[in-house]
Design an enzyme around this catalytic site. Structure first.
Site, PDB file in Angstrom:
ATOM      1  N   CYS A   7       0.839  -1.199   0.000  1.00  0.00           N
ATOM      2  CA  CYS A   7       0.000   0.000   0.000  1.00  0.00           C
ATOM      3  C   CYS A   7       0.872   1.247   0.000  1.00  0.00           C
ATOM      4  O   CYS A   7       1.396   1.662   1.043  1.00  0.00           O
ATOM      5  CB  CYS A   7      -0.911   0.006   1.218  1.00  0.00           C
ATOM      6  N   GLY A   8       1.066   1.832  -1.180  1.00  0.00           N
ATOM      7  CA  GLY A   8       1.842   3.069  -1.319  1.00  0.00           C
ATOM      8  C   GLY A   8       0.931   4.269  -1.141  1.00  0.00           C
ATOM      9  O   GLY A   8      -0.273   4.129  -0.891  1.00  0.00           O
ATOM     10  N   SER A  10       0.017   6.385  -3.473  1.00  0.00           N
ATOM     11  CA  SER A  10      -0.903   6.561  -4.606  1.00  0.00           C
ATOM     12  C   SER A  10      -1.746   5.328  -4.870  1.00  0.00           C
ATOM     13  O   SER A  10      -2.946   5.431  -5.089  1.00  0.00           O
ATOM     14  CB  SER A  10      -0.116   6.901  -5.878  1.00  0.00           C
ATOM     15  N   LYS A  13      -0.490  -1.976  -4.688  1.00  0.00           N
ATOM     16  CA  LYS A  13      -0.062  -3.027  -5.610  1.00  0.00           C
ATOM     17  C   LYS A  13      -0.412  -4.357  -4.945  1.00  0.00           C
ATOM     18  O   LYS A  13      -0.184  -4.526  -3.749  1.00  0.00           O
ATOM     19  CB  LYS A  13       1.449  -2.961  -5.857  1.00  0.00           C
ATOM     20  N   TYR A  91      18.587   4.210  10.020  1.00  0.00           N
ATOM     21  CA  TYR A  91      17.971   5.396  10.622  1.00  0.00           C
ATOM     22  C   TYR A  91      18.274   5.442  12.130  1.00  0.00           C
ATOM     23  O   TYR A  91      18.307   4.392  12.782  1.00  0.00           O
ATOM     24  CB  TYR A  91      16.452   5.350  10.423  1.00  0.00           C
ATOM     25  N   GLY A  98      10.512   4.565   6.088  1.00  0.00           N
ATOM     26  CA  GLY A  98       9.338   4.043   5.382  1.00  0.00           C
ATOM     27  C   GLY A  98       9.455   2.540   5.169  1.00  0.00           C
ATOM     28  O   GLY A  98      10.493   2.062   4.720  1.00  0.00           O
ATOM     29  N   ASP A 100       8.195   0.642   2.954  1.00  0.00           N
ATOM     30  CA  ASP A 100       8.448   0.224   1.561  1.00  0.00           C
ATOM     31  C   ASP A 100       9.936   0.345   1.241  1.00  0.00           C
ATOM     32  O   ASP A 100      10.534  -0.511   0.582  1.00  0.00           O
ATOM     33  CB  ASP A 100       7.580   1.006   0.562  1.00  0.00           C
ATOM     34  N   ARG A 101      10.566   1.397   1.763  1.00  0.00           N
ATOM     35  CA  ARG A 101      12.007   1.572   1.555  1.00  0.00           C
ATOM     36  C   ARG A 101      12.775   0.433   2.231  1.00  0.00           C
ATOM     37  O   ARG A 101      13.684  -0.153   1.665  1.00  0.00           O
ATOM     38  CB  ARG A 101      12.464   2.912   2.130  1.00  0.00           C
TER      39      ARG A 101
END
Ligand code: ADP
Ligand code: PAZ
Ligand code: K
Length: 244
Positions: A7-8, A10, A13, A91, A98, A100-101
């Site tokens: 879930c990005g 925009s 997927k 980090y 994030g 996703d990253r």
């Protein structure tokens, strides 16, 4: 069959994959859960679901609950971690990176087991650098092409053009001779310069060979980046490693 969701900001997927398979059976890009449910064939035996989301906690929780309710399977959500599969999150507050990253980084290192640069062109364009020992050295976040274009359109008076003009503007990338050409080509040039700068940054930090992975819905805009490997399912690969 496992349902995987990314879930990005925009799009969501999604894809269906056999538990021991590499290639997905089916997949797509959805705006909401309804689109995903419509895409899944009736009677499809989904036994598990795993999800990564960069949306807010509340929105993610709602998504997760509606998938669980509709399919009757528990949804496992990838959560932040300091270390996964030989990769260390760089980090200071590892839970702010994030997801996703993080999963793209995990998926990339899992594939190459060496130093790598991961570029994800989506709503935002992110770059993350991993050294040969699996240490994530940090990364960069910049607006994606849609945001760049959108800011110009919404913050200027005389920049406006239609979708068909935008489409034909990219026939070549030389200096624009209309507003549409000037903006569309300018944004692409900015994006490519940023991507090239990431390769230079990785080269100077890593001081060794490294693999360049490109992913995300707008990955095609980085086409021609020398030596880059286009891996559309990098986040899903990391998701499978983090939530086996
Ligand atoms: N079939 C498609 N439908 C919509 N957008 C697409 C499609 N294929 C590529 N894109 C591009 O993908 C971009 C979004 O990339 P994506 O990686 O899905 O972003 P995010 O992860 O932030 O949701 C959009 O800016 C759009 O240009
Ligand atoms: C940087 C992002 C907005 C990219 O999201 P995307 O473009 O994939 O929708 C996302 O990874 C995010 O919200 N990250 C949290 C902030 C950070 O990584 O520092
Ligand atoms: K992205």
């Amino acid at each position: 069959m496992i349902l995987e969701l990314d879930c990005g900001n925009s799009f969501i997927k999604w894809r269906l994959i056999e538990s021991d398979a590499v290639a997905p059976r089916l997949g797509g890009i959805a705006v909401g859960v309804e689109d995903i449910l419509l895409g899944i064939p009736d009677g499809c035996p989904i036994t598990r679901c795993r999800m990564v989301s960069v949306r807010g906690d509340k929105e993610t929780e709602t998504l997760l609950e509606s998938v669980q309710a509709a399919l009757g399977v528990a949804v496992v959500r990838a959560t932040p971690a300091r270390n996964v599969a030989g990769v260390t999150n760089g980090y200071r507050d590892f839970d702010r990176l994030g997801m996703d990253r993080w999963l793209a980084v995990v998926g990339a290192f899992h594939m190459c087991q060496t130093a790598c640069l991961i570029i994800d062109l989506g709503t935002a364009v992110t770059a993350d650098i991993v050294d040969s020992a699996g240490r994530h050295l940090g990364g960069f976040i910049a607006p994606g092409i849609g945001l760049m274009r959108g800011q110009l359109l919404s913050h200027t008076r005389r920049i406006y053009y239609g979708a068909s003009e935008a489409e034909s503007a990219l026939a070549d990338l030389g200096p624009g001779k209309s507003t549409a050409e000037a903006v569309e080509r300018g944004c692409i040039m900015m994006l490519r310069a940023y991507v090239n700068a990431q390769v230079e940054e990785a080269r100077s930090l890593l001081k060794s060979d490294f693999v360049v992975y490109v992913t995300g819905g707008d990955a095609a805009l980085a086409a021609g980046l020398p030596g880059a490997q286009f891996v559309p399912d990098l986040v899903f690969r990391g998701l499978a490693v983090a939530c086996p």
